[in-house]
Design a protein around this motif. Structure first.
Motif, PDB file in Angstrom:
ATOM      1  N   HIS A 182       8.522 -49.094   9.545  1.00 58.29           N
ATOM      2  CA  HIS A 182       7.802 -50.262  10.063  1.00 58.29           C
ATOM      3  C   HIS A 182       8.769 -51.075  10.912  1.00 58.29           C
ATOM      4  CE1 HIS A 182       4.946 -53.870   8.972  1.00 58.29           C
ATOM      5  NE2 HIS A 182       4.825 -53.466  10.228  1.00 58.29           N
ATOM      6  N   ILE A 183       8.469 -51.215  12.204  1.00 58.38           N
ATOM      7  CA  ILE A 183       9.369 -51.906  13.117  1.00 58.38           C
ATOM      8  C   ILE A 183       8.701 -53.128  13.726  1.00 58.38           C
ATOM      9  CG2 ILE A 183      10.682 -49.831  13.669  1.00 58.38           C
ATOM     10  CD1 ILE A 183       9.103 -49.563  16.239  1.00 58.38           C
ATOM     11  N   THR A 184       9.526 -54.072  14.142  1.00 58.52           N
ATOM     12  CA  THR A 184       9.036 -55.271  14.810  1.00 58.52           C
ATOM     13  C   THR A 184       9.007 -55.046  16.315  1.00 58.52           C
ATOM     14  OG1 THR A 184      11.242 -56.218  15.037  1.00 58.52           O
ATOM     15  CG2 THR A 184      10.051 -56.710  13.001  1.00 58.52           C
ATOM     16  N   ALA A 185       8.488 -56.046  17.048  1.00 59.57           N
ATOM     17  CA  ALA A 185       8.412 -55.927  18.496  1.00 59.57           C
ATOM     18  C   ALA A 185       9.781 -55.816  19.140  1.00 59.57           C
ATOM     19  CB  ALA A 185       7.652 -57.115  19.079  1.00 59.57           C
ATOM     20  N   ASP A 186      10.816 -56.378  18.486  1.00 54.27           N
ATOM     21  CA  ASP A 186      12.169 -56.247  19.039  1.00 54.27           C
ATOM     22  C   ASP A 186      12.894 -55.033  18.458  1.00 54.27           C
ATOM     23  OD1 ASP A 186      12.850 -56.983  16.478  1.00 54.27           O
ATOM     24  OD2 ASP A 186      13.914 -58.814  17.036  1.00 54.27           O
ATOM     25  N   LEU A 187      12.136 -54.168  17.763  1.00 51.97           N
ATOM     26  CA  LEU A 187      12.603 -52.864  17.296  1.00 51.97           C
ATOM     27  C   LEU A 187      13.554 -52.913  16.116  1.00 51.97           C
ATOM     28  CD1 LEU A 187      13.039 -51.346  20.829  1.00 51.97           C
ATOM     29  CD2 LEU A 187      11.140 -50.983  19.269  1.00 51.97           C
ATOM     30  N   CYS A 247      -1.586 -49.749   9.358  1.00 52.21           N
ATOM     31  CA  CYS A 247      -2.270 -50.312  10.525  1.00 52.21           C
ATOM     32  C   CYS A 247      -3.115 -49.300  11.274  1.00 52.21           C
ATOM     33  CB  CYS A 247      -1.285 -50.998  11.474  1.00 52.21           C
ATOM     34  SG  CYS A 247      -0.448 -52.415  10.706  1.00 52.21           S
ATOM     35  N   GLY A 248      -3.094 -48.033  10.847  1.00 53.79           N
ATOM     36  CA  GLY A 248      -4.010 -47.036  11.382  1.00 53.79           C
ATOM     37  C   GLY A 248      -3.892 -46.859  12.884  1.00 53.79           C
ATOM     38  N   GLY A 249      -5.001 -46.426  13.492  1.00 53.13           N
ATOM     39  CA  GLY A 249      -5.035 -46.221  14.922  1.00 53.13           C
ATOM     40  C   GLY A 249      -4.256 -44.993  15.354  1.00 53.13           C
ATOM     41  N   SER A 250      -4.059 -44.871  16.655  1.00 54.36           N
ATOM     42  CA  SER A 250      -3.396 -43.693  17.201  1.00 54.36           C
ATOM     43  C   SER A 250      -1.886 -43.811  17.251  1.00 54.36           C
ATOM     44  CB  SER A 250      -3.915 -43.429  18.623  1.00 54.36           C
ATOM     45  OG  SER A 250      -3.565 -44.514  19.478  1.00 54.36           O
ATOM     46  N   ALA A 251      -1.361 -45.046  17.021  1.00 54.79           N
ATOM     47  CA  ALA A 251       0.087 -45.220  17.149  1.00 54.79           C
ATOM     48  C   ALA A 251       0.660 -46.231  16.170  1.00 54.79           C
ATOM     49  CB  ALA A 251       0.430 -45.636  18.575  1.00 54.79           C
ATOM     50  N   GLY A 252      -0.119 -46.664  15.173  1.00 54.82           N
ATOM     51  CA  GLY A 252       0.391 -47.548  14.135  1.00 54.82           C
ATOM     52  C   GLY A 252       0.622 -48.979  14.570  1.00 54.82           C
ATOM     53  N   ALA A 253      -0.008 -49.406  15.658  1.00 57.28           N
ATOM     54  CA  ALA A 253       0.179 -50.772  16.144  1.00 57.28           C
ATOM     55  C   ALA A 253      -0.572 -51.763  15.255  1.00 57.28           C
ATOM     56  CB  ALA A 253      -0.301 -50.896  17.580  1.00 57.28           C
ATOM     57  N   CYS A 254       0.130 -52.823  14.813  1.00 56.82           N
ATOM     58  CA  CYS A 254      -0.447 -53.828  13.918  1.00 56.82           C
ATOM     59  C   CYS A 254      -0.821 -55.085  14.702  1.00 56.82           C
ATOM     60  CB  CYS A 254       0.549 -54.187  12.814  1.00 56.82           C
ATOM     61  SG  CYS A 254       1.143 -52.761  11.858  1.00 56.82           S
ATOM     62  N   SER A 255      -1.721 -55.863  14.150  1.00 55.64           N
ATOM     63  CA  SER A 255      -2.212 -57.066  14.835  1.00 55.64           C
ATOM     64  C   SER A 255      -1.149 -58.137  14.982  1.00 55.64           C
ATOM     65  CB  SER A 255      -3.414 -57.637  14.078  1.00 55.64           C
ATOM     66  OG  SER A 255      -3.056 -57.977  12.741  1.00 55.64           O
ATOM     67  N   ASP A 256      -0.098 -58.103  14.165  1.00 54.14           N
ATOM     68  CA  ASP A 256       0.971 -59.108  14.261  1.00 54.14           C
ATOM     69  C   ASP A 256       2.085 -58.701  15.217  1.00 54.14           C
ATOM     70  OD1 ASP A 256       2.179 -57.080  12.850  1.00 54.14           O
ATOM     71  OD2 ASP A 256       2.705 -58.286  11.098  1.00 54.14           O
ATOM     72  N   GLY A 257       1.878 -57.629  15.983  1.00 50.32           N
ATOM     73  CA  GLY A 257       2.868 -57.194  16.954  1.00 50.32           C
ATOM     74  C   GLY A 257       3.885 -56.208  16.413  1.00 50.32           C
ATOM     75  N   ILE A 289      15.715 -43.636  19.959  1.00 46.14           N
ATOM     76  CA  ILE A 289      16.985 -44.014  19.370  1.00 46.14           C
ATOM     77  C   ILE A 289      16.928 -45.403  18.753  1.00 46.14           C
ATOM     78  CG2 ILE A 289      17.727 -44.798  21.636  1.00 46.14           C
ATOM     79  CD1 ILE A 289      19.859 -43.661  18.710  1.00 46.14           C
ATOM     80  N   LEU A 290      16.112 -46.270  19.306  1.00 42.45           N
ATOM     81  CA  LEU A 290      16.019 -47.621  18.784  1.00 42.45           C
ATOM     82  C   LEU A 290      15.388 -47.610  17.405  1.00 42.45           C
ATOM     83  CD1 LEU A 290      14.988 -49.331  22.097  1.00 42.45           C
ATOM     84  CD2 LEU A 290      17.218 -49.385  21.000  1.00 42.45           C
ATOM     85  N   PHE A 291      14.458 -46.698  17.177  1.00 42.78           N
ATOM     86  CA  PHE A 291      13.897 -46.524  15.847  1.00 42.78           C
ATOM     87  C   PHE A 291      14.953 -46.003  14.882  1.00 42.78           C
ATOM     88  CE2 PHE A 291      12.470 -42.818  13.336  1.00 42.78           C
ATOM     89  CZ  PHE A 291      12.019 -43.506  12.229  1.00 42.78           C
ATOM     90  N   LEU A 292      15.700 -44.991  15.299  1.00 44.93           N
ATOM     91  CA  LEU A 292      16.644 -44.365  14.393  1.00 44.93           C
ATOM     92  C   LEU A 292      17.789 -45.290  14.036  1.00 44.93           C
ATOM     93  CD1 LEU A 292      16.661 -40.805  15.911  1.00 44.93           C
ATOM     94  CD2 LEU A 292      15.730 -41.502  13.732  1.00 44.93           C
ATOM     95  N   ALA A 293      18.111 -46.229  14.929  1.00 44.86           N
ATOM     96  CA  ALA A 293      19.189 -47.155  14.629  1.00 44.86           C
ATOM     97  C   ALA A 293      18.814 -48.101  13.505  1.00 44.86           C
ATOM     98  CB  ALA A 293      19.544 -47.947  15.884  1.00 44.86           C
ATOM     99  N   CYS A 294      17.523 -48.232  13.218  1.00 42.42           N
ATOM    100  CA  CYS A 294      17.106 -49.174  12.191  1.00 42.42           C
ATOM    101  C   CYS A 294      16.990 -48.511  10.838  1.00 42.42           C
ATOM    102  CB  CYS A 294      15.785 -49.839  12.573  1.00 42.42           C
ATOM    103  SG  CYS A 294      14.375 -48.740  12.539  1.00 42.42           S
ATOM    104  N   ARG A 330       4.773 -52.486  14.256  1.00 44.32           N
ATOM    105  CA  ARG A 330       4.249 -51.131  14.395  1.00 44.32           C
ATOM    106  C   ARG A 330       4.809 -50.223  13.315  1.00 44.32           C
ATOM    107  NH1 ARG A 330       5.552 -46.724  19.253  1.00 44.32           N
ATOM    108  NH2 ARG A 330       4.174 -45.111  18.442  1.00 44.32           N
ATOM    109  N   TYR A 331       3.962 -49.340  12.768  1.00 44.87           N
ATOM    110  CA  TYR A 331       4.430 -48.234  11.938  1.00 44.87           C
ATOM    111  C   TYR A 331       4.704 -47.058  12.871  1.00 44.87           C
ATOM    112  CZ  TYR A 331       3.520 -50.539   7.531  1.00 44.87           C
ATOM    113  OH  TYR A 331       3.582 -51.393   6.460  1.00 44.87           O
ATOM    114  N   ALA A 332       5.976 -46.755  13.078  1.00 52.16           N
ATOM    115  CA  ALA A 332       6.394 -45.714  14.014  1.00 52.16           C
ATOM    116  C   ALA A 332       6.636 -44.425  13.239  1.00 52.16           C
ATOM    117  CB  ALA A 332       7.651 -46.146  14.755  1.00 52.16           C
ATOM    118  N   LEU A 333       5.624 -43.590  13.144  1.00 54.45           N
ATOM    119  CA  LEU A 333       5.726 -42.337  12.394  1.00 54.45           C
ATOM    120  C   LEU A 333       6.200 -41.241  13.345  1.00 54.45           C
ATOM    121  CD1 LEU A 333       2.572 -42.416  10.088  1.00 54.45           C
ATOM    122  CD2 LEU A 333       4.761 -43.628   9.898  1.00 54.45           C
ATOM    123  N   TRP A 334       7.520 -41.103  13.447  1.00 54.63           N
ATOM    124  CA  TRP A 334       8.159 -40.182  14.377  1.00 54.63           C
ATOM    125  C   TRP A 334       8.969 -39.144  13.612  1.00 54.63           C
ATOM    126  CZ3 TRP A 334      10.362 -44.945  17.323  1.00 54.63           C
ATOM    127  CH2 TRP A 334       9.362 -45.486  18.145  1.00 54.63           C
TER     128      TRP A 334
END
Length: 373
Positions: A159-164, A117-127, A9-14, A129-133
């Motif tokens: 693309h979300i930040t650490a605080d979502l 940012c690739g990988g298994s969950a889109g986590a980026c080095s700057d904290g 839900i935190l993703f969808l709110a953004c 994330r690409y949340a492909l949901w």
């Protein structure tokens, strides 16, 4: 903060079914017969999963889920199969509808791209994330006399930040295609291929991302307008899903090959959902198109229903018909879905199955059986 322990839900709110021949169609208000029954949970012993959807694929059901954690991996999406019993009902044993299938541990089912940012969950080095949901179930299309199928899913490239909070509130939307072969092994999942990473460009309506219904060899695709819970509609023949030039778009003026803008209020269809997550399908039992879903994105296990005589409407005002048990976590319930593929005659019979995500110490997916009067 773990992204996995943060519900979708935190993703969808953004950010702000099966084909059939239609007879007489009408808008109705379905009534539940008796009390809906929680018959178990949909679960895979190897994975804890968030926000699952499902689509009937021949004699089984394909599930796609969001953030998924195993003892060895964390993926932003996974997939699974479930089976039916000999009488055509979901194969629930000892309170569990068993999910199975082999997911790779190094890549999400809907693969994150290298520029995300690739990988298994889109986590980026700057904290960030690409949340492909995914928001809704894959759209099934028959592709051959051998019972092969293609299944299409639109996924926003958020693309979300650490605080979502969102770095791109109106991102592009990718189109993925999963190809099913009847010759595959039992545990093999249909591989998901990226068709177009920006099928719907930045700052455009993400048709299909909010849901779909299939009628008369045509896919009707729903998407949200900018900054609102209002729904817009496009359509395309099933054999032309990947061809954007084949799409038509609905506005107050009727159907057009010109797509409306993200802010075009003439494209709004009243009551075609609430903006909360849900599922569209057609029911011949009610001779109506149906939407079942949440009243809003947030902490709730409430299920609403609206109906219409055509995909364009007019839709009845969504009304509440079931409330699930809340989880014990701070955000204990969300991600409501209906599952016509699990139900009698693809939801065209007298029943429907529902799920939502319930959050206690872990995520779970209660499976509820509803019978209509």
């Amino acid at each position: 903060m773990s992204f996995f322990t943060t519900p979708f839900i935190l993703f969808l709110a953004c950010v702000d079914a099966a084909p059939h021949a239609l007879q007489v169609k009408r808008a109705v208000t379905p009534t539940v017969s008796g009390t809906p029954e929680v018959i178990g949970v949909a679960s895979d012993v190897a994975w804890t999963r968030d926000s699952c959807t499902s689509t009937r694929v021949r004699n089984r059901v394909l599930w796609t889920c969001r953030d998924s954690q195993s003892s060895d991996a964390f993926l932003s999406s996974t997939a699974s199969w479930t089976n039916f019993t000999s009488d055509g009902t979901p194969n629930v044993e000892d309170g569990v509808l068993t999910m199975y299938g082999t997911n790779p541990l190094s890549a999400a089912y809907f693969a994150v791209q290298n520029d995300e940012c690739g990988g298994s969950a889109g986590a980026c080095s700057d904290g960030t994330r690409y949340a492909l949901w995914q928001n809704t179930r894959p759209l099934p299309v028959d592709t051959g006399s051998d019972e092969s199928m293609s299944l299409y899913t639109w996924v926003a490239n958020t693309h979300i930040t650490a605080d979502l909070s969102c770095l791109n509130p109106n991102p592009s939307t990718s189109l993925y295609r999963s190809d099913y072969s009847p010759n595959a092994t039992v545990d093999e999942l249909p591989a998901a291929t990226l068709v177009n990473q920006a099928f719907w460009p930045v700052d455009s309506i993400s048709y299909g991302n909010y849901g779909f219904v299939i009628s008369d060899n045509t896919a009707y695709l729903y998407g949200l307008l900018n900054g609102s819970a209002t729904v817009a509609l496009a359509k395309v023949l099933l054999d032309s899903i990947e061809d954007k030039t084949a799409y038509s778009y609905y506005t107050a003026s009727g159907w057009s090959t010109t797509a409306p803008s993200l802010t075009d209020t003439s494209a709004a269809i009243a009551n075609a959902g609430t903006g909360g997550q849900g599922t569209f399908y057609y029911s011949s039992y009610f001779s109506s198109f149906i939407w079942i879903g949440a009243p809003y994105y947030g902490d709730n296990a409430r299920f609403l229903i609206a109906t219409a005589p055509s995909p364009e409407g007019p839709w009845t005002t969504p009304t509440e018909f079931y409330v699930g048990e809340q989880g014990t976590a701070a955000l204990g319930a969300y991600s409501q879905q209906a599952h016509p593929g699990l139900s009698e005659d693809y939801g065209s019979g007298r029943d429907i199955y529902l799920t939502y995500t319930k959050v206690d110490a872990k995520f779970s997916t209660p499976l509820i059986h509803v019978v209509w009067e």
